[in-house]
Every structure is written in structure tokens, then in C-alpha cells.
Design a protein around this motif. Structure first.
Motif, short mmCIF file in Angstrom:
data_model
loop_
_atom_site.label_atom_id
_atom_site.label_comp_id
_atom_site.label_asym_id
_atom_site.label_seq_id
_atom_site.Cartn_x
_atom_site.Cartn_y
_atom_site.Cartn_z
N ASP A 41 -17.79 27.03 28.15
CA ASP A 41 -16.50 27.11 28.83
C ASP A 41 -16.54 26.42 30.19
O ASP A 41 -15.68 25.58 30.50
CB ASP A 41 -16.08 28.58 28.99
CG ASP A 41 -14.75 28.72 29.71
OD1 ASP A 41 -13.79 28.00 29.37
OD2 ASP A 41 -14.67 29.58 30.62
N ARG A 57 -14.70 22.96 31.63
CA ARG A 57 -13.88 22.96 32.85
C ARG A 57 -14.34 21.87 33.82
O ARG A 57 -13.53 21.18 34.42
CB ARG A 57 -13.94 24.32 33.54
CG ARG A 57 -13.26 25.43 32.77
CD ARG A 57 -13.38 26.72 33.55
NE ARG A 57 -12.97 27.88 32.79
CZ ARG A 57 -12.64 29.04 33.35
NH1 ARG A 57 -12.68 29.17 34.66
NH2 ARG A 57 -12.30 30.05 32.60
N ARG A 90 -13.15 18.19 33.49
CA ARG A 90 -11.85 17.75 34.03
C ARG A 90 -12.02 17.01 35.36
O ARG A 90 -11.11 16.32 35.80
CB ARG A 90 -10.94 18.96 34.25
CG ARG A 90 -10.56 19.67 32.97
CD ARG A 90 -9.65 20.85 33.27
NE ARG A 90 -9.95 21.91 32.33
CZ ARG A 90 -9.87 23.21 32.60
NH1 ARG A 90 -9.47 23.61 33.79
NH2 ARG A 90 -10.17 24.10 31.69
N TYR A 106 -18.52 24.29 38.73
CA TYR A 106 -17.07 24.35 38.49
C TYR A 106 -16.35 24.86 39.75
O TYR A 106 -15.36 24.29 40.18
CB TYR A 106 -16.74 25.26 37.30
CG TYR A 106 -15.26 25.50 37.17
CD1 TYR A 106 -14.40 24.47 36.81
CD2 TYR A 106 -14.72 26.75 37.44
CE1 TYR A 106 -13.03 24.68 36.73
CE2 TYR A 106 -13.36 26.97 37.35
CZ TYR A 106 -12.51 25.93 36.99
OH TYR A 106 -11.16 26.14 36.92
N THR A 154 -13.36 23.03 42.05
CA THR A 154 -12.04 23.59 42.39
C THR A 154 -11.84 23.65 43.90
O THR A 154 -10.73 23.47 44.38
CB THR A 154 -11.83 24.98 41.77
OG1 THR A 154 -12.76 25.91 42.32
CG2 THR A 154 -11.94 24.93 40.25
#
Length: 157
Positions: free
Chosen positions: A22, A26, A29, A143, A147
Motif C-alpha cells: 500500500d 502511494r 504517485r 510516503y 506528503t
């Protein structure tokens, strides 16, 4: 910039496999990302730890290119907070790093030659975790850093 996660060890246990998948999706991206699981050195009960580290180290050094930026995970490394770590990744991208390699060493750690080749030694914690969990924590932290770079709502201060 491409991100690669390298880990010496066996394939993921089912209890963390889904989480690693998962977070890897992510990250994709933001950056191209992939995993390379490197089989541990063959050993017997009488094989010295240093011999195992040397064999694994030779494999790692043989896989790296001269342009790869190597980040070694080690509990004795630097411990940036999430924002500092995000800036670290952004800086690598801004410096046109072609490939950022995060390395989780083997059961006995890594050979001194690998430590010397690493441009950065990063500690997730002073605690020691099973390799399976380190893979999950590493993927989640990268990740999170992505962000933070984009000022998205995943990370809370």
C-alpha cells in the motif's frame, strides 16, 4: 529521481506485506519506486558473522552504481524528524540524484565497506525492529515525507 528500497532477507511476512504494498503504491504517485529483496548469505552454524557481512556487502556493492545515493538504515545513524527527513528527500531530488537507495542490512548488520559507501546513515529509532517491520516503517516514512513536500494532509504537527 527514482527511489529503491533494498533489503537483505526473506520475503515479507503476510502480516506486513499488504502495508508495504500500500505505501509503495502511494509513494509511486510522487517518485518511481521499487523493492529489491537480496537473499541473505548462505551460512552454517560455524560461519562467522563477519564472513556473512562481507559476502552480503560484496553483493550490495556490486549492485550499486557510482551515481546511486545510498542511505543505510542503522540504529546508530542520524534521527531527523519527519519534516527534516522530507527536506532530505527533496534536497536529493533538487540535486538531480538519479537513484536514491535505502538499504536495510542483514541480520548481522552490514560490512564496513558498505557503511563507508553510504552517503547517509539513518536511524528510524534507537530500538531494533524485525526486518519485516522496518520495511513497513520505511515505506510509511518515505510516503509521509512525500506528503509533507506537497503540503498534503497526511502528516499532522
Amino acid at each position: 529521481m527514482k527511489i529503491q528500497f533494498w533489503s537483505i532477507g526473506k520475503t515479507d511476512e503476510s502480516y506486513v506485506k499488504e502495508g508495504v504494498r500500500d505505501f509503495t503504491e502511494r509513494i509511486s504517485r510522487y517518485y518511481p519506486v521499487s523493492w529489491r529483496i537480496i537473499p541473505p548469505a548462505k551460512q552454517t552454524a560455524s560461519t562467522p558473522e563477519d564472513a556473512v557481512k562481507k559476502t552480503e556487502g560484496a553483493t550490495i556493492l556490486g549492485l550499486l552504481t557510482k551515481d546511486d545515493y545510498l542511505v543505510l538504515l542503522d540504529e546508530r545513524g542520524k534521527s531527523p524528524d519527519s519534516v527534516e527527513f522530507s527536506k532530505f528527500i527533496a534536497q536529493r531530488a533538487n540535486e538531480s540524484t538519479r537513484q536514491l537507495v535505502f538499504l536495510i542490512g542483514g541480520a548481522f548488520g552490514v560490512d564496513e565497506a558498505v557503511k563507508q559507501r553510504a552517503q547517509y546513515v539513518w536511524s528510524l529509532s534507537k530500538l531494533v525492529f524485525p526486518h519485516q517491520l522496518v520495511r513497513l516503517i520505511l515505506a510509511e516514512q518515505v510516503y509521509r515525507a512525500c506528503t509533507i513536500q506537497r503540503n498534503e494532509k497526511y502528516h499532522h504537527v
